[in-house]
Scaffold this active site. Sequence first.
Site, PDB file in Angstrom:
ATOM      1  N   GLU A  35      50.162  74.775  55.885  1.00 31.55           N
ATOM      2  CA  GLU A  35      49.444  75.537  55.144  1.00 31.55           C
ATOM      3  C   GLU A  35      50.443  75.987  54.016  1.00 31.55           C
ATOM      4  O   GLU A  35      50.613  77.404  53.920  1.00 31.55           O
ATOM      5  CB  GLU A  35      48.843  76.653  55.839  1.00 31.55           C
ATOM      6  CG  GLU A  35      47.872  76.022  57.092  1.00 31.55           C
ATOM      7  CD  GLU A  35      46.998  77.299  57.503  1.00 31.55           C
ATOM      8  OE1 GLU A  35      47.359  78.582  57.303  1.00 31.55           O
ATOM      9  OE2 GLU A  35      46.264  77.309  58.315  1.00 31.55           O
ATOM     10  N   GLU A  85      44.337  72.526  63.339  1.00 29.64           N
ATOM     11  CA  GLU A  85      43.949  74.018  63.619  1.00 29.64           C
ATOM     12  C   GLU A  85      42.457  74.382  63.667  1.00 29.64           C
ATOM     13  O   GLU A  85      41.983  74.042  62.504  1.00 29.64           O
ATOM     14  CB  GLU A  85      44.828  75.160  63.008  1.00 29.64           C
ATOM     15  CG  GLU A  85      46.222  75.255  63.205  1.00 29.64           C
ATOM     16  CD  GLU A  85      46.812  76.374  62.331  1.00 29.64           C
ATOM     17  OE1 GLU A  85      46.108  77.365  62.012  1.00 29.64           O
ATOM     18  OE2 GLU A  85      47.905  76.185  62.373  1.00 29.64           O
TER      19      GLU A  85
HETATM   20  O1  IFM Z   1      47.998  82.323  62.668  1.00 31.40           O
HETATM   21  C1  IFM Z   1      47.405  81.459  61.846  1.00 31.40           C
HETATM   22  C2  IFM Z   1      48.311  80.130  61.764  1.00 31.40           C
HETATM   23  O2  IFM Z   1      49.715  80.707  61.640  1.00 31.40           O
HETATM   24  C3  IFM Z   1      48.228  79.519  60.563  1.00 31.40           C
HETATM   25  N1  IFM Z   1      46.781  79.016  60.663  1.00 31.40           N
HETATM   26  C4  IFM Z   1      45.673  79.989  60.563  1.00 31.40           C
HETATM   27  C5  IFM Z   1      45.924  80.892  61.895  1.00 31.40           C
HETATM   28  C6  IFM Z   1      44.990  82.043  62.036  1.00 31.40           C
HETATM   29  O3  IFM Z   1      45.299  82.692  60.945  1.00 31.40           O
END
Ligand code: IFM
Length: 443
Positions: free
Chosen positions: A168, A357
């Site tokens: 990200e 994710e």
């Molecule tokens: O915890 C984070 C992760 O490190 C990166 N993506 C979003 C998750 C939730 O906020």
Amino acid sequence: MLFTRNDFGEDFKWGVSTAAYQIEGAHNADGKGPSIWDVFSQRKKKIFNNHNGNIACDYYHHYAEDLALMYNLNIPNHRFSISWSRILPNGIGAVNYKGIDFYNHVIDFCLELGIEPWITLYHWDLPQALQQKGGWTNRDVVNWFSYFVDCCIKNFGNRVKYWMVLNEPMVFTGAGYFLGVHAPGKKGLSNFLAASHHAALCQAEGGRIIKSLRSDCKVGTTFSYSHIEPFRHYDEKDVNAAVKVDALLNRMFIEPLLGLGYPTKDLKILERIERFIYPHDEKKLAFEMDFVGLQNYTRELVSHAPLMPFIRAKIIKASKRDVDRTVMDWEVYPPGIYEALKRINAYDGVKEIIVTENGAAFEDLFEDGILDDHKRVKFLQDYIAQVLLAKRDGIKVGGYFVWTFFDNFEWAEGYHPRFGLVHVDFATQRRTIKNSGRWYSVF
Ligand code: IFM
């Protein structure tokens, strides 16, 4: 529930994701150097209740039990990251072989259990030694990062097939170098644009290095991506505001990677990134990834906001609307993941999408020793149903990873939001499988 894992086909990758700083703890053990998160989390009032990741889930000492639990939960793929300063305490130069040993043990044990390791090279924990030289705002970061990537692939590339370059980039540059709410706590447009351009160069360069050293590896990189809509569809100003926010949050990193350049036409302020661009950079920004990692949680509604500097737009929080939401104040909106998959799939050059994710933080309560997190179960079922719909509609989605395996350190929010399939009691380090973990292991 209307589906099972079988409906996705045998090749579909099911997994869980984690990140080094959020779980490992052992912040100064065995020669590890400090990262920007070690330093930022010591600053007062930066993190909920002044929490930090010094111990976190103490995965550094508990990884064997945790991986055994993952195996027992029938989870065949584990995405995790490497702490740069654990293996290179100063960011470049001398290698800390105890750090290398730790990841060797993790990788080897995963393989012994039949769990495929998927490694994210950079999940936000830059070595502090490099931050002292400007961190992501210093163009030398491309060389520092190349050194780190080279070191990882030479040490682990013989056993790890799946690699992701960055986690990200919009979040670590935006929150860390523009808003100052994440490490290293820097603010301002210049910092943000410099950090962003260098991160965009690193995402492509990292891919090139991995492939040049191990052409047999599968390389990807991950993007936060939320479906974005105007708050009032009938209001032209809101419609334009949504286009700008979409350019910034969703398109800014994927488009240069695909050879399309930065989305400056839809967000004029991004033109100022030009002063960080050197001749021939445009070509260097592009790289053909084997897969793109989509990280999706919510949708955003955007309205025109004339007083908002630079962008004249703002996101209307879920708590200001009458919608289901999580502890993060993110709207629960399953069709958003379908829309995100469809949009990424529509880009030429995207070969495969892995949902690297997706997940939710809810207030988890024990009753008679059982953690019945039915909201999380429903969340996962509804989002995964949309992924299946996308797959059936011909979208090239090849995997799904839950964020996250166990409750962990949620950055500026500390330990308050719990996203895990497994509950962690941070006082005792006791793990308890939640009902969502049981469901994910059998569906
Ligand atoms: O915890 C984070 C992760 O490190 C990166 N993506 C979003 C998750 C939730 O906020």
